[in-house]
Design a protein around this motif. Structure first.
Motif, PDB file in Angstrom:
ATOM      1  N   ILE A 183       0.816  -1.216   0.000  1.00  0.00           N
ATOM      2  CA  ILE A 183       0.000   0.000   0.000  1.00  0.00           C
ATOM      3  C   ILE A 183       0.852   1.268   0.000  1.00  0.00           C
ATOM      4  CG2 ILE A 183      -1.984  -1.140   1.064  1.00  0.00           C
ATOM      5  CD1 ILE A 183      -1.258   0.310   3.695  1.00  0.00           C
ATOM      6  N   GLY A 184       2.170   1.125  -0.079  1.00  0.00           N
ATOM      7  CA  GLY A 184       3.062   2.269  -0.225  1.00  0.00           C
ATOM      8  C   GLY A 184       3.354   3.042   1.040  1.00  0.00           C
ATOM      9  N   VAL A 185       3.311   2.356   2.171  1.00  0.00           N
ATOM     10  CA  VAL A 185       3.606   2.998   3.456  1.00  0.00           C
ATOM     11  C   VAL A 185       5.056   2.709   3.823  1.00  0.00           C
ATOM     12  CG1 VAL A 185       2.981   3.008   5.915  1.00  0.00           C
ATOM     13  CG2 VAL A 185       1.207   2.781   4.188  1.00  0.00           C
ATOM     14  N   GLU A 186       5.658   3.623   4.562  1.00  0.00           N
ATOM     15  CA  GLU A 186       7.044   3.437   5.001  1.00  0.00           C
ATOM     16  C   GLU A 186       7.193   2.117   5.755  1.00  0.00           C
ATOM     17  OE1 GLU A 186      10.344   5.577   7.885  1.00  0.00           O
ATOM     18  OE2 GLU A 186       8.570   6.690   7.277  1.00  0.00           O
ATOM     19  N   ILE A 187       8.225   1.378   5.414  1.00  0.00           N
ATOM     20  CA  ILE A 187       8.462   0.056   6.000  1.00  0.00           C
ATOM     21  C   ILE A 187       9.103   0.219   7.380  1.00  0.00           C
ATOM     22  CG2 ILE A 187       9.607  -2.163   5.693  1.00  0.00           C
ATOM     23  CD1 ILE A 187       7.447  -1.489   3.589  1.00  0.00           C
ATOM     24  N   PRO A 188       8.494  -0.400   8.399  1.00  0.00           N
ATOM     25  CA  PRO A 188       9.058  -0.312   9.752  1.00  0.00           C
ATOM     26  C   PRO A 188      10.166  -1.344   9.960  1.00  0.00           C
ATOM     27  CG  PRO A 188       7.085  -1.617   9.798  1.00  0.00           C
ATOM     28  CD  PRO A 188       7.252  -1.148   8.370  1.00  0.00           C
ATOM     29  N   SER A 189      10.718  -1.326  11.127  1.00  0.00           N
ATOM     30  CA  SER A 189      11.710  -2.318  11.528  1.00  0.00           C
ATOM     31  C   SER A 189      11.063  -3.698  11.560  1.00  0.00           C
ATOM     32  CB  SER A 189      12.232  -1.972  12.924  1.00  0.00           C
ATOM     33  OG  SER A 189      12.887  -3.073  13.514  1.00  0.00           O
ATOM     34  N   SER A 190      11.864  -4.721  11.357  1.00  0.00           N
ATOM     35  CA  SER A 190      11.345  -6.090  11.422  1.00  0.00           C
ATOM     36  C   SER A 190      11.375  -6.647  12.851  1.00  0.00           C
ATOM     37  CB  SER A 190      12.128  -7.003  10.478  1.00  0.00           C
ATOM     38  OG  SER A 190      13.481  -7.048  10.869  1.00  0.00           O
ATOM     39  N   ASP A 191      11.682  -5.791  13.815  1.00  0.00           N
ATOM     40  CA  ASP A 191      11.686  -6.197  15.223  1.00  0.00           C
ATOM     41  C   ASP A 191      10.269  -6.627  15.616  1.00  0.00           C
ATOM     42  OD1 ASP A 191      12.545  -6.521  17.902  1.00  0.00           O
ATOM     43  OD2 ASP A 191      11.830  -4.502  18.386  1.00  0.00           O
ATOM     44  N   THR A 192      10.151  -7.723  16.323  1.00  0.00           N
ATOM     45  CA  THR A 192       8.840  -8.293  16.649  1.00  0.00           C
ATOM     46  C   THR A 192       8.261  -7.820  17.978  1.00  0.00           C
ATOM     47  OG1 THR A 192       9.831 -10.218  17.724  1.00  0.00           O
ATOM     48  CG2 THR A 192       9.363 -10.396  15.360  1.00  0.00           C
ATOM     49  N   SER A 193       9.002  -7.103  18.773  1.00  0.00           N
ATOM     50  CA  SER A 193       8.537  -6.775  20.126  1.00  0.00           C
ATOM     51  C   SER A 193       7.248  -5.949  20.116  1.00  0.00           C
ATOM     52  CB  SER A 193       9.618  -6.086  20.939  1.00  0.00           C
ATOM     53  OG  SER A 193       9.990  -4.862  20.342  1.00  0.00           O
ATOM     54  N   ALA A 194       7.131  -4.967  19.232  1.00  0.00           N
ATOM     55  CA  ALA A 194       5.921  -4.143  19.201  1.00  0.00           C
ATOM     56  C   ALA A 194       4.697  -4.981  18.835  1.00  0.00           C
ATOM     57  CB  ALA A 194       6.082  -2.986  18.213  1.00  0.00           C
ATOM     58  N   TYR A 195       4.858  -5.885  17.868  1.00  0.00           N
ATOM     59  CA  TYR A 195       3.743  -6.748  17.471  1.00  0.00           C
ATOM     60  C   TYR A 195       3.333  -7.670  18.625  1.00  0.00           C
ATOM     61  CZ  TYR A 195       1.190 -10.643  15.473  1.00  0.00           C
ATOM     62  OH  TYR A 195       0.247 -11.610  15.239  1.00  0.00           O
ATOM     63  N   CYS A 196       4.310  -8.277  19.267  1.00  0.00           N
ATOM     64  CA  CYS A 196       4.007  -9.203  20.372  1.00  0.00           C
ATOM     65  C   CYS A 196       3.315  -8.476  21.522  1.00  0.00           C
ATOM     66  CB  CYS A 196       5.275  -9.900  20.842  1.00  0.00           C
ATOM     67  SG  CYS A 196       5.966 -11.027  19.614  1.00  0.00           S
ATOM     68  N   GLN A 197       3.757  -7.266  21.823  1.00  0.00           N
ATOM     69  CA  GLN A 197       3.114  -6.490  22.886  1.00  0.00           C
ATOM     70  C   GLN A 197       1.697  -6.104  22.494  1.00  0.00           C
ATOM     71  OE1 GLN A 197       5.615  -3.173  23.976  1.00  0.00           O
ATOM     72  NE2 GLN A 197       7.416  -4.493  24.101  1.00  0.00           N
ATOM     73  N   ALA A 198       1.525  -5.675  21.246  1.00  0.00           N
ATOM     74  CA  ALA A 198       0.189  -5.285  20.776  1.00  0.00           C
ATOM     75  C   ALA A 198      -0.753  -6.482  20.782  1.00  0.00           C
ATOM     76  CB  ALA A 198       0.290  -4.691  19.371  1.00  0.00           C
ATOM     77  N   ARG A 199      -0.257  -7.616  20.351  1.00  0.00           N
ATOM     78  CA  ARG A 199      -1.087  -8.825  20.313  1.00  0.00           C
ATOM     79  C   ARG A 199      -1.509  -9.245  21.713  1.00  0.00           C
ATOM     80  NH1 ARG A 199       1.539 -14.248  18.531  1.00  0.00           N
ATOM     81  NH2 ARG A 199       2.039 -14.119  20.719  1.00  0.00           N
ATOM     82  N   SER A 200      -0.634  -9.081  22.670  1.00  0.00           N
ATOM     83  CA  SER A 200      -0.954  -9.487  24.045  1.00  0.00           C
ATOM     84  C   SER A 200      -2.018  -8.590  24.678  1.00  0.00           C
ATOM     85  CB  SER A 200       0.304  -9.506  24.908  1.00  0.00           C
ATOM     86  OG  SER A 200       0.740  -8.190  25.174  1.00  0.00           O
ATOM     87  N   ARG A 201      -2.228  -7.393  24.110  1.00  0.00           N
ATOM     88  CA  ARG A 201      -3.244  -6.488  24.649  1.00  0.00           C
ATOM     89  C   ARG A 201      -4.651  -6.807  24.147  1.00  0.00           C
ATOM     90  NH1 ARG A 201       1.002  -2.681  23.800  1.00  0.00           N
ATOM     91  NH2 ARG A 201       0.119  -2.058  21.820  1.00  0.00           N
ATOM     92  N   LEU A 202      -4.795  -7.743  23.224  1.00  0.00           N
ATOM     93  CA  LEU A 202      -6.126  -8.115  22.735  1.00  0.00           C
ATOM     94  C   LEU A 202      -6.793  -9.034  23.740  1.00  0.00           C
ATOM     95  CD1 LEU A 202      -5.536  -8.925  18.966  1.00  0.00           C
ATOM     96  CD2 LEU A 202      -6.842  -7.031  19.912  1.00  0.00           C
ATOM     97  N   PRO A 203      -7.883  -8.605  24.343  1.00  0.00           N
ATOM     98  CA  PRO A 203      -8.573  -9.483  25.296  1.00  0.00           C
ATOM     99  C   PRO A 203      -9.216 -10.688  24.600  1.00  0.00           C
ATOM    100  CG  PRO A 203      -9.467  -7.231  25.363  1.00  0.00           C
ATOM    101  CD  PRO A 203      -8.519  -7.304  24.231  1.00  0.00           C
ATOM    102  N   GLU A 204      -9.298 -11.804  25.300  1.00  0.00           N
ATOM    103  CA  GLU A 204      -9.919 -12.990  24.725  1.00  0.00           C
ATOM    104  C   GLU A 204     -11.364 -12.715  24.336  1.00  0.00           C
ATOM    105  OE1 GLU A 204      -9.548 -16.855  26.553  1.00  0.00           O
ATOM    106  OE2 GLU A 204      -7.622 -16.256  27.394  1.00  0.00           O
ATOM    107  N   LYS A 205     -12.049 -11.905  25.104  1.00  0.00           N
ATOM    108  CA  LYS A 205     -13.443 -11.582  24.813  1.00  0.00           C
ATOM    109  C   LYS A 205     -13.576 -10.913  23.434  1.00  0.00           C
ATOM    110  CE  LYS A 205     -17.743 -11.441  26.016  1.00  0.00           C
ATOM    111  NZ  LYS A 205     -18.529 -12.642  25.908  1.00  0.00           N
ATOM    112  N   PHE A 206     -12.608 -10.111  23.087  1.00  0.00           N
ATOM    113  CA  PHE A 206     -12.595  -9.461  21.771  1.00  0.00           C
ATOM    114  C   PHE A 206     -12.537 -10.518  20.663  1.00  0.00           C
ATOM    115  CE2 PHE A 206      -9.851  -7.755  18.322  1.00  0.00           C
ATOM    116  CZ  PHE A 206     -10.744  -6.826  17.808  1.00  0.00           C
ATOM    117  N   LEU A 207     -11.656 -11.479  20.834  1.00  0.00           N
ATOM    118  CA  LEU A 207     -11.525 -12.548  19.840  1.00  0.00           C
ATOM    119  C   LEU A 207     -12.811 -13.377  19.766  1.00  0.00           C
ATOM    120  CD1 LEU A 207      -7.896 -13.656  20.714  1.00  0.00           C
ATOM    121  CD2 LEU A 207      -8.619 -12.187  18.836  1.00  0.00           C
ATOM    122  N   GLU A 208     -13.415 -13.642  20.904  1.00  0.00           N
ATOM    123  CA  GLU A 208     -14.674 -14.386  20.931  1.00  0.00           C
ATOM    124  C   GLU A 208     -15.777 -13.633  20.184  1.00  0.00           C
ATOM    125  OE1 GLU A 208     -15.784 -15.228  24.960  1.00  0.00           O
ATOM    126  OE2 GLU A 208     -13.884 -16.246  25.358  1.00  0.00           O
TER     127      GLU A 208
END
Length: 106
Positions: A79-104
């Protein structure tokens, strides 16, 4: 697993980017967030990108966070957006903030 489900799983796991973004409308994710009164900020791993990437991560043979972040990077490049770092820490932290109820709810 039915043949139809297996075909879809294979298709999505072989695609670059965020294939679930096409199947799971942003409005559905935003409604689930609203129902649970979950606030979010516009960041790289906002709830929409994070959820679509997480679904891809679940069906992938390679379930690593590195692979998940690579999918986001491919999506952003597409989509032509600036490419971020390939570091996974931000993704892992963001994913951990999703409550199970949200996924349900989704």
């Amino acid at each position: 697993m039915t043949l139809r489900v297996q075909i879809l799983k294979d298709k999505f796991s072989q695609s670059l980017g965020l294939p679930f973004k096409e199947l799971l409308p942003s409005s559905v994710i935003e409604q689930a967030l609203s129902e649970l009164k979950i606030r979010s900020y516009r960041r790289l791993f906002d709830p929409i990108v994070r959820q679509c990437d997480f679904l891809s991560q679940v069906i992938e043979a390679d379930k690593s966070c590195h692979n998940a972040v690579s999918k986001v990077i491919a999506y952003l490049a597409e989509i032509g957006v600036e490419i971020p770092s390939s570091d996974t820490s931000a993704y892992c932290q963001a994913r951990s903030r999703l409550p199970e109820k949200f996924l349900e709810n989704l």
